[in-house]
Write an enzyme that holds these catalytic residues in place. Structure first.
Site, PDB file in Angstrom:
ATOM      1  N   ARG A  88       0.814  -1.226   0.000  1.00 18.09           N
ATOM      2  CA  ARG A  88       0.000   0.000   0.000  1.00 18.09           C
ATOM      3  C   ARG A  88       0.848   1.276   0.000  1.00 18.09           C
ATOM      4  O   ARG A  88       0.484   2.283   0.628  1.00 18.09           O
ATOM      5  CB  ARG A  88      -0.953   0.037   1.201  1.00 18.09           C
ATOM      6  N   SER A 162     -10.568   0.335   3.356  1.00 26.09           N
ATOM      7  CA  SER A 162      -9.781  -0.016   4.556  1.00 26.09           C
ATOM      8  C   SER A 162      -9.120   1.235   5.106  1.00 26.09           C
ATOM      9  O   SER A 162      -8.421   1.934   4.368  1.00 26.09           O
ATOM     10  CB  SER A 162      -8.693  -1.030   4.200  1.00 26.09           C
ATOM     11  N   GLU A 258      -3.937   3.426   6.282  1.00 26.93           N
ATOM     12  CA  GLU A 258      -3.793   3.190   4.837  1.00 26.93           C
ATOM     13  C   GLU A 258      -4.239   4.450   4.090  1.00 26.93           C
ATOM     14  O   GLU A 258      -3.703   4.799   3.054  1.00 26.93           O
ATOM     15  CB  GLU A 258      -4.657   1.991   4.403  1.00 26.93           C
TER      16      GLU A 258
HETATM   17  C1  LIG Z   1     -15.246   0.847  -0.681  1.00 20.16           C
HETATM   18  C2  LIG Z   1     -13.777   0.985  -0.978  1.00 20.16           C
HETATM   19  C3  LIG Z   1     -13.004  -0.167  -1.152  1.00 20.16           C
HETATM   20  C4  LIG Z   1     -11.630  -0.057  -1.413  1.00 20.16           C
HETATM   21  N1  LIG Z   1     -10.904  -1.199  -1.581  1.00 20.16           N
HETATM   22  C5  LIG Z   1      -9.582  -1.138  -1.829  1.00 20.16           C
HETATM   23  C6  LIG Z   1      -8.825  -2.332  -1.997  1.00 20.16           C
HETATM   24  O1  LIG Z   1      -9.328  -3.446  -1.946  1.00 20.16           O
HETATM   25  N2  LIG Z   1      -7.485  -2.203  -2.237  1.00 20.16           N
HETATM   26  C7  LIG Z   1      -6.870  -0.986  -2.326  1.00 20.16           C
HETATM   27  O2  LIG Z   1      -5.662  -0.964  -2.536  1.00 20.16           O
HETATM   28  N3  LIG Z   1      -7.582   0.163  -2.168  1.00 20.16           N
HETATM   29  C8  LIG Z   1      -8.904   0.118  -1.936  1.00 20.16           C
HETATM   30  N4  LIG Z   1      -9.640   1.268  -1.759  1.00 20.16           N
HETATM   31  C9  LIG Z   1      -8.946   2.570  -1.832  1.00 20.16           C
HETATM   32  C10 LIG Z   1      -9.096   3.301  -3.207  1.00 20.16           C
HETATM   33  O3  LIG Z   1     -10.056   2.691  -4.013  1.00 20.16           O
HETATM   34  C11 LIG Z   1      -7.770   3.336  -3.958  1.00 20.16           C
HETATM   35  O4  LIG Z   1      -6.783   3.976  -3.185  1.00 20.16           O
HETATM   36  C12 LIG Z   1      -7.901   4.061  -5.316  1.00 20.16           C
HETATM   37  O5  LIG Z   1      -6.695   3.916  -6.032  1.00 20.16           O
HETATM   38  C13 LIG Z   1      -8.285   5.528  -5.163  1.00 20.16           C
HETATM   39  O6  LIG Z   1      -8.594   6.024  -6.437  1.00 20.16           O
HETATM   40  P1  LIG Z   1      -9.185   7.514  -6.659  1.00 20.16           P
HETATM   41  O7  LIG Z   1      -9.200   7.735  -8.139  1.00 20.16           O
HETATM   42  O8  LIG Z   1     -10.447   7.636  -5.893  1.00 20.16           O
HETATM   43  O9  LIG Z   1      -8.037   8.370  -6.016  1.00 20.16           O
HETATM   44  P2  LIG Z   1      -8.127   9.572  -4.888  1.00 20.16           P
HETATM   45  O10 LIG Z   1      -8.699   8.962  -3.664  1.00 20.16           O
HETATM   46  O11 LIG Z   1      -8.863  10.693  -5.574  1.00 20.16           O
HETATM   47  O12 LIG Z   1      -6.643   9.889  -4.754  1.00 20.16           O
HETATM   48  C14 LIG Z   1      -5.794   9.075  -3.991  1.00 20.16           C
HETATM   49  C15 LIG Z   1      -4.404   9.709  -4.026  1.00 20.16           C
HETATM   50  O13 LIG Z   1      -3.864   9.557  -5.326  1.00 20.16           O
HETATM   51  C16 LIG Z   1      -3.501  10.817  -5.878  1.00 20.16           C
HETATM   52  N5  LIG Z   1      -3.782  10.724  -7.321  1.00 20.16           N
HETATM   53  C17 LIG Z   1      -4.945  10.366  -7.904  1.00 20.16           C
HETATM   54  N6  LIG Z   1      -4.808  10.356  -9.249  1.00 20.16           N
HETATM   55  C18 LIG Z   1      -3.508  10.722  -9.519  1.00 20.16           C
HETATM   56  C19 LIG Z   1      -2.738  10.927 -10.717  1.00 20.16           C
HETATM   57  N7  LIG Z   1      -3.259  10.743 -11.942  1.00 20.16           N
HETATM   58  N8  LIG Z   1      -1.435  11.316 -10.589  1.00 20.16           N
HETATM   59  C20 LIG Z   1      -0.878  11.519  -9.371  1.00 20.16           C
HETATM   60  N9  LIG Z   1      -1.553  11.368  -8.207  1.00 20.16           N
HETATM   61  C21 LIG Z   1      -2.854  10.969  -8.273  1.00 20.16           C
HETATM   62  C22 LIG Z   1      -4.362  11.838  -5.142  1.00 20.16           C
HETATM   63  O14 LIG Z   1      -3.771  13.112  -5.140  1.00 20.16           O
HETATM   64  C23 LIG Z   1      -4.411  11.218  -3.743  1.00 20.16           C
HETATM   65  O15 LIG Z   1      -3.233  11.527  -3.017  1.00 20.16           O
HETATM   66  C24 LIG Z   1     -11.015   1.219  -1.506  1.00 20.16           C
HETATM   67  C25 LIG Z   1     -11.794   2.368  -1.339  1.00 20.16           C
HETATM   68  C26 LIG Z   1     -13.149   2.262  -1.092  1.00 20.16           C
HETATM   69  C27 LIG Z   1     -13.965   3.506  -0.916  1.00 20.16           C
END
Ligand SMILES: Cc1cc2nc3c(=O)[nH]c(=O)nc-3n(C[C@H](O)[C@H](O)[C@H](O)COP(=O)(O)OP(=O)(O)OC[C@H]3O[C@@H](n4cnc5c(N)ncnc54)[C@H](O)[C@@H]3O)c2cc1C
Length: 263
Positions: A88, A162, A258
């Site tokens: 992570r 998580s 996380e």
């Molecule tokens: C119900 C639920 C279940 C989940 N299950 C998992 C799981 O099983 N495994 C897991 O690993 N995660 C899980 N997550 C966490 C999440 O889905 C991941 O971290 C995902 O990658 C976030 O994507 P986002 O586009 O919403 O990013 P955001 O939440 O909008 O951004 C996350 C971070 O990434 C940065 N970022 C986003 N896009 C870019 C880009 N293009 N360039 C540079 N930086 C960027 C943002 O600035 C921020 O710091 C879960 C979340 C939820 C709500």
């Protein structure tokens, strides 16, 4: 996209919805990211915390990504070895956090996929269906079923998935704890370290489904903190502090977040 007999290299734009990429690959029978089905978010965010689930992580299929440094406008390709991927985490969550925008990434997928089902819950659910020759579609559909059952939908109840990482502890400490708690859920990391299910630790401290005001842990999954209403960041921060304190007191393990806390 390029391919040979065994592998295919896919390039996806950062704005693509992650699960649409998974669906596309599963439909084509390209293996390597099917266990990451329905993780919410974009392709561009996937490398940030090296998304992972059910024994697969982004880094397993990752080749390289392209992007731009926000301050200088410099373009750069990060190869896998540059990304410092770990559980992570990656260089994009540490050294270059908020300094680099990912615009696309390349994954190397397998055209003769190996099905990976190392998780008891996944294996049990697949066995229940009694399918002999498992396909990527079977795995994806089963993971979707399990996740929909145990995780709250962020469209209905605010949550970030998580909240804490599963702590990795020394084998010596693990053996002592296992002696006192034989039902402890754990996964071997290497010969010397064991990963403990943070959800199990939290549940054992009595915090599964517990609620203070508008913040709580989800009723079906102690690792997920949910916002039942208009809870502020401070309320959520206080709540996670109580959980960390309880787990540390009972097990001598300090949980790490996380999620990113934006102050
Ligand atoms: C119900 C639920 C279940 C989940 N299950 C998992 C799981 O099983 N495994 C897991 O690993 N995660 C899980 N997550 C966490 C999440 O889905 C991941 O971290 C995902 O990658 C976030 O994507 P986002 O586009 O919403 O990013 P955001 O939440 O909008 O951004 C996350 C971070 O990434 C940065 N970022 C986003 N896009 C870019 C880009 N293009 N360039 C540079 N930086 C960027 C943002 O600035 C921020 O710091 C879960 C979340 C939820 C709500």
């Amino acid at each position: 996209m390029s391919e040979d007999e065994t592998n295919v290299i896919i390039e996806a734009g950062a704005g693509v919805v992650w699960d649409e990429l998974v669906q596309f690959c599963v439909d084509k029978n390209y293996g390597g990211i099917e266990n990451l089905s329905i993780i919410p978010g974009s392709v561009g965010a996937a490398p940030i915390q090296n998304i992972g689930a059910y024994g697969q992580e982004l880094k397993d299929t990752f080749l390289e990504l392209k992007g731009i440094f926000t301050e200088t406008g410099e373009e750069k390709i990060f190869k896998k070895s540059d990304c410092e991927f770990s559980y992570r985490s990656s260089i994009f969550k540490t050294e270059v956090a908020n300094k680099f925008v990912i615009t696309s990434l390349k994954l190397k997928l397998n055209k003769n996929p190996q099905i990976i089902t190392p998780f008891k819950q996944l294996e049990e659910e697949l066995n229940k269906q009694g399918i002999n020759d498992l396909t990527l579609k079977d795995v994806r559909n089963t993971i979707i079923k399990i996740r929909n059952k145990k995780l709250p939908d962020p469209k209905e109840i605010g949550n970030a998935g998580s909240f804490f990482k599963n702590p990795i502890i020394a084998k010596e400490k693990y053996l002592k704890l296992k002696n006192s708690y034989p039902d402890m859920i754990s996964y071997p990391v290497n010969g010397e370290h064991i990963k403990i299910a943070a959800g199990w630790l939290i549940e054992k401290c009595g915090w599964k489904g517990k609620r203070i005001g508008n913040v709580g842990t989800y009723k079906d999954h102690a690792l997920v903190i949910v916002n039942y209403g208009d809870a502020s960041g401070d309320e959520i921060f206080d709540f996670e502090g109580h959980i960390k304190h309880a787990v540390e007191l009972k097990f001598g393990i300090r949980l790490e977040n996380e999620v990113n806390i934006i102050s």
